[in-house]
Each structure stands twice: as structure tokens, then as C-alpha cells.
Design an enzyme around this catalytic site. Structure first.
Site, mmCIF file in Angstrom:
data_model
loop_
_atom_site.group_PDB
_atom_site.id
_atom_site.type_symbol
_atom_site.label_atom_id
_atom_site.label_comp_id
_atom_site.label_asym_id
_atom_site.label_seq_id
_atom_site.Cartn_x
_atom_site.Cartn_y
_atom_site.Cartn_z
ATOM 1 C CB SER A 1 -0.847 0.005 1.281
ATOM 2 O OG SER A 1 -1.366 1.294 1.523
ATOM 3 C CE1 TYR B 1 -4.374 -2.145 5.063
ATOM 4 C CE2 TYR B 1 -3.294 -0.048 4.609
ATOM 5 C CZ TYR B 1 -3.915 -1.200 4.156
ATOM 6 O OH TYR B 1 -4.066 -1.423 2.804
HETATM 7 P P1 NAD Z 1 -11.293 -6.196 -0.051
HETATM 8 O O1 NAD Z 1 -11.791 -6.067 1.339
HETATM 9 O O2 NAD Z 1 -12.235 -6.055 -1.181
HETATM 10 O O3 NAD Z 1 -10.495 -7.565 -0.234
HETATM 11 C C1 NAD Z 1 -9.702 -8.144 0.771
HETATM 12 C C2 NAD Z 1 -9.747 -9.643 0.574
HETATM 13 O O4 NAD Z 1 -8.903 -10.273 1.572
HETATM 14 C C3 NAD Z 1 -11.165 -10.204 0.788
HETATM 15 O O5 NAD Z 1 -11.399 -11.217 -0.158
HETATM 16 C C4 NAD Z 1 -11.077 -10.786 2.179
HETATM 17 O O6 NAD Z 1 -12.031 -11.800 2.433
HETATM 18 C C5 NAD Z 1 -9.671 -11.326 2.147
HETATM 19 N N1 NAD Z 1 -9.164 -11.698 3.473
HETATM 20 C C6 NAD Z 1 -9.207 -10.983 4.618
HETATM 21 N N2 NAD Z 1 -8.688 -11.700 5.625
HETATM 22 C C7 NAD Z 1 -8.298 -12.904 5.096
HETATM 23 C C8 NAD Z 1 -7.704 -14.065 5.628
HETATM 24 N N3 NAD Z 1 -7.398 -14.153 6.927
HETATM 25 N N4 NAD Z 1 -7.446 -15.100 4.794
HETATM 26 C C9 NAD Z 1 -7.767 -15.033 3.465
HETATM 27 N N5 NAD Z 1 -8.332 -13.955 2.922
HETATM 28 C C10 NAD Z 1 -8.603 -12.904 3.724
HETATM 29 O O7 NAD Z 1 -10.136 -5.084 -0.164
HETATM 30 P P2 NAD Z 1 -9.117 -4.760 -1.348
HETATM 31 O O8 NAD Z 1 -9.062 -3.311 -1.455
HETATM 32 O O9 NAD Z 1 -9.403 -5.567 -2.547
HETATM 33 O O10 NAD Z 1 -7.743 -5.229 -0.671
HETATM 34 C C11 NAD Z 1 -6.854 -6.137 -1.269
HETATM 35 C C12 NAD Z 1 -5.420 -5.769 -0.847
HETATM 36 O O11 NAD Z 1 -5.077 -4.496 -1.378
HETATM 37 C C13 NAD Z 1 -5.208 -5.675 0.666
HETATM 38 O O12 NAD Z 1 -3.952 -6.244 0.996
HETATM 39 C C14 NAD Z 1 -5.202 -4.196 0.904
HETATM 40 O O13 NAD Z 1 -4.456 -3.841 2.058
HETATM 41 C C15 NAD Z 1 -4.534 -3.698 -0.360
HETATM 42 N N6 NAD Z 1 -4.772 -2.287 -0.653
HETATM 43 C C16 NAD Z 1 -6.017 -1.826 -0.996
HETATM 44 C C17 NAD Z 1 -6.183 -0.476 -1.273
HETATM 45 C C18 NAD Z 1 -7.510 0.109 -1.690
HETATM 46 O O14 NAD Z 1 -7.593 1.332 -1.828
HETATM 47 N N7 NAD Z 1 -8.545 -0.669 -1.930
HETATM 48 C C19 NAD Z 1 -5.099 0.394 -1.160
HETATM 49 C C20 NAD Z 1 -3.858 -0.105 -0.798
HETATM 50 C C21 NAD Z 1 -3.709 -1.450 -0.544
#
Ligand code: NAD
Length: 290
Positions: free
Chosen positions: A175, A188
Site C-alpha cells: 500500500s 495497518y
Molecule cells: P477487499 O476487502 O475487497 O479484499 C480483501 C480480501 O482479503 C477479501 O477477499 C477478504 O475476504 C480477504 N481476506 C481478509 N482476511 C483474510 C484471511 N485471513 N485469509 C484469506 N483472505 C482474507 O479489499 P481490497 O481493497 O481488494 O484489498 C486487497 C489488498 O489491497 C489488501 O492487501 C489491501 O491492504 C490492499 N490495498 C487496498 C487499497 C484500496 O484502496 N482498496 C489500497 C492499498 C492497498
């Protein structure tokens, strides 16, 4: 060469720019991939992007099996094989059993995307040990557990001629908060800072084995994890003050970059973090004044 059409309206309108057609070149044939947290948001788009690029896909999930099945069906509709596997990435037994099922099904894995992640936000003085441990457990320890299994398999198999120049490709979803401090989200930000140094140390360790480890650092992407930041006009406008490119990121912005990063087109990219953030890392507060 066909010239890319110029649409002045589209170039001025952030929503239209976000709708620009998405294309995935088919460059990952014969390279089974595993994506954690692949039933939502970025993980879902990455799983479908890898399938569109030619890979068979393991769709990991921990909750909502229906959403995982839906992704698997979409992978199949793209002409690739898919399996769904329930596993909590922070649980060692779950992770080991997921990798052995995946390898049992597809013979091996060439691509692993450590994507699963979550937030448990709180002001620092109110943050419980449970909130701290949960975020570190999933976002950092979960990536360690999956990375270890991935490296074991890549090392065991080595380079397969005519499939890929590398013995395996691991992508760690980080991130912008691996760099940008984030008040109210210390667990986080700490987890993503940890992901960065784990990724870099591991990349250094396994590069001589022709294994490529890299990070991807999204800015603000339109997914359920940060819904409050984009769902209302006020929140969206406030978010845009942090984004010089003036549009929110879409999950496909990340998926297209990941498909390139794990392809041989990126064969010399090792141990780096690719920021995909519309310029969020450019200190937009300094665009005027300073
Ligand atoms: P999201 O909530 O849509 O997806 C997260 C996924 O991780 C979900 O499928 C959830 O069920 C799964 N998950 C959570 N805990 C878990 C576990 N213990 N075992 C297996 N799966 C698990 O959110 P997203 O935005 O798609 O996030 C995906 C990644 O991207 C994350 O690592 C997040 O930190 C990172 N990220 C997202 C953003 C953003 O703006 N959306 C920005 C920076 C980083």
C-alpha cells in the site's frame, strides 16, 4: 499501426478515463497462479486479469464462498481452469493445506499473489491488542506463510524452459502506507511497512534462484475495504485532494500491472515496489504553496 482514438471528452472526464477499455495480452499460458483474497476487490480483478492473460487460477477465500465460486466461473468463461480453496492466510495449517491442494490440482504454481488484507482502525490509545494482532496476523504473517510455501515450490521446480524465464513470481500487495504514515491506522501502516521489508529481503535472498519477488502499492482503489472514502460525493471530493490524477483507482488498474509484473516482459524487475496511485506519493499538498 492503428492509431489510438483521441476522445477529448474522455480525456477530460475522470469517470470516462476510468472506463477506458482494459486489455490483457495472453502471455501467461502454462503458468498456474494462486491469488489470496481473490473473491473481492483487487484480488478478484487480479484473478480475472491473470486468467485473461492465460493462467489457470486458484481462487483463495476465507468468507463468502459464493463470491469465490462466481470468480471461478468467470475464470472458466475466459477458457481457463479454476479452483476455489478456503484458507485463512494467517493460519499455518490452512496455508500449507491450500498450497498442497493447489499443487495437487495444477501440478505446480508459477505465480503467487499475496493479496489478502484487512483493516481494524482505531486511535492509537484505544487500539486493542486484538486489533493490532489481527492486522499484523493477516497482512504480514499471512504474507510470510504464503510466501514461504510459494518459494518452496518455486525452488523445488526451478525454471521450466519455454514457460517462463523465472522459476517463479511472487507479488506482495502492499500500500502507499508502506511509506505514508496514517494516523488512526498504525497497525495497518506497520503491517505494510513490514511487507515492504519482508518483500525486499526475500527478493534479495531468492533472486539467485531466478525467483522474482516484487511489491505492488496501490493508492486509493474503489473496493469494499475503503468504501467510506469514495461512497459519498463529499468523501470522494476530499479523497481527490490527495490524488493528482483526479480519479479513484479501479481494481483493473492493479490487475493490469500485476499481469505485466509476473510476465517475462518484467523479467528484470526484482525486489521493487510498483506504486499505482494516481500520483498520491507526489506530496500533492505541495502542489501549491510550500
Ligand atoms: P477487499 O476487502 O475487497 O479484499 C480483501 C480480501 O482479503 C477479501 O477477499 C477478504 O475476504 C480477504 N481476506 C481478509 N482476511 C483474510 C484471511 N485471513 N485469509 C484469506 N483472505 C482474507 O479489499 P481490497 O481493497 O481488494 O484489498 C486487497 C489488498 O489491497 C489488501 O492487501 C489491501 O491492504 C490492499 N490495498 C487496498 C487499497 C484500496 O484502496 N482498496 C489500497 C492499498 C492497498
Amino acid at each position: 499501426m492503428t492509431e489510438r482514438p483521441i476522445d477529448p471528452a474522455a480525456s477530460a472526464d475522470p469517470e470516462a478515463r476510468a472506463q477506458w477499455p482494459v486489455r490483457f495480452p495472453t502471455i501467461l499460458e502454462g503458468q498456474p497462479a494462486l491469488v489470496t483474497g481473490a473473491n473481492s476487490g483487487i484480488g478478484r480483478a487480479v484473478a480475472l486479469g491473470l486468467a485473461a492473460s492465460g493462467a489457470d487460477v486458484v481462487v483463495n477465500y476465507v468468507v463468502d464462498p459464493q463470491a469465490a465460486d462466481d470468480v471461478a466461473h468467470q475464470v472458466e468463461a475466459l477458457g481457463r481452469k479454476a479452483i476455489t480453496i478456503k484458507a485463512d492466510v494467517s493460519n499455518e495449517e490452512d496455508v500449507q493445506s491450500m498450497f498442497s491442494s493447489a499443487i495437487g490440482r495444477f501440478g505446480t504454481l508459477h505465480i503467487v499473489v499475496n493479496n489478502a488484507g484487512l483493516q481494524r482502525d482505531a486511535p492509537f490509545h484505544d487500539m486493542t491488542l486484538e486489533q493490532w494482532n489481527k492486522v499484523i496476523g493477516v497482512n504480514l504473517t499471512g504474507q510470510f506463510l504464503c510466501a514461504r510455501e510459494a518459494i518452496r515450490e518455486f525452488k523445488r521446480r526451478g525454471v521450466v524452459k519455454d514457460i517462463s524465464a523465472a522459476a517463479g513470481k511472487l507479488v506482495c500487495m502492499s500500500s502507499v502506507h508502506q511509506e505514508i504514515p496514517w494516523a488512526g491506522h498504525a497497525n495497518y501502516a506497520a503491517s505494510k511497512g513490514g511487507v515492504m521489508q519482508m518483500m525486499r529481503s526475500l527478493a534479495q535472498e531468492v533472486a539467485p534462484l531466478a525467483i522474482r519477488v516484487n511489491g505492488v502499492a496501490p493508492g486509493a482503489i474503489r473496493t469494499p475495504i475503503n468504501r467510506p472514502a469514495w461512497e459519498t460525493t463529499e468523501a470522494y471530493d476530499s479523497l481527490m485532494t490527495l490524488v493528482p490524477y483526479r480519479r479513484i483507482g479501479e481494481p483493473n488498474d492493479i490487475a493490469q500491472a500485476v499481469a505485466w509484473l509476473v510476465s517475462d516482459a518484467a523479467d528484470y524487475v526484482v525486489g521493487t515496489t510498483l506504486f499505482i496511485d494516481g500520483g498520491m506519493m507526489l506530496f500533492p499538498g505541495f502542489a501549491s504553496g510550500g
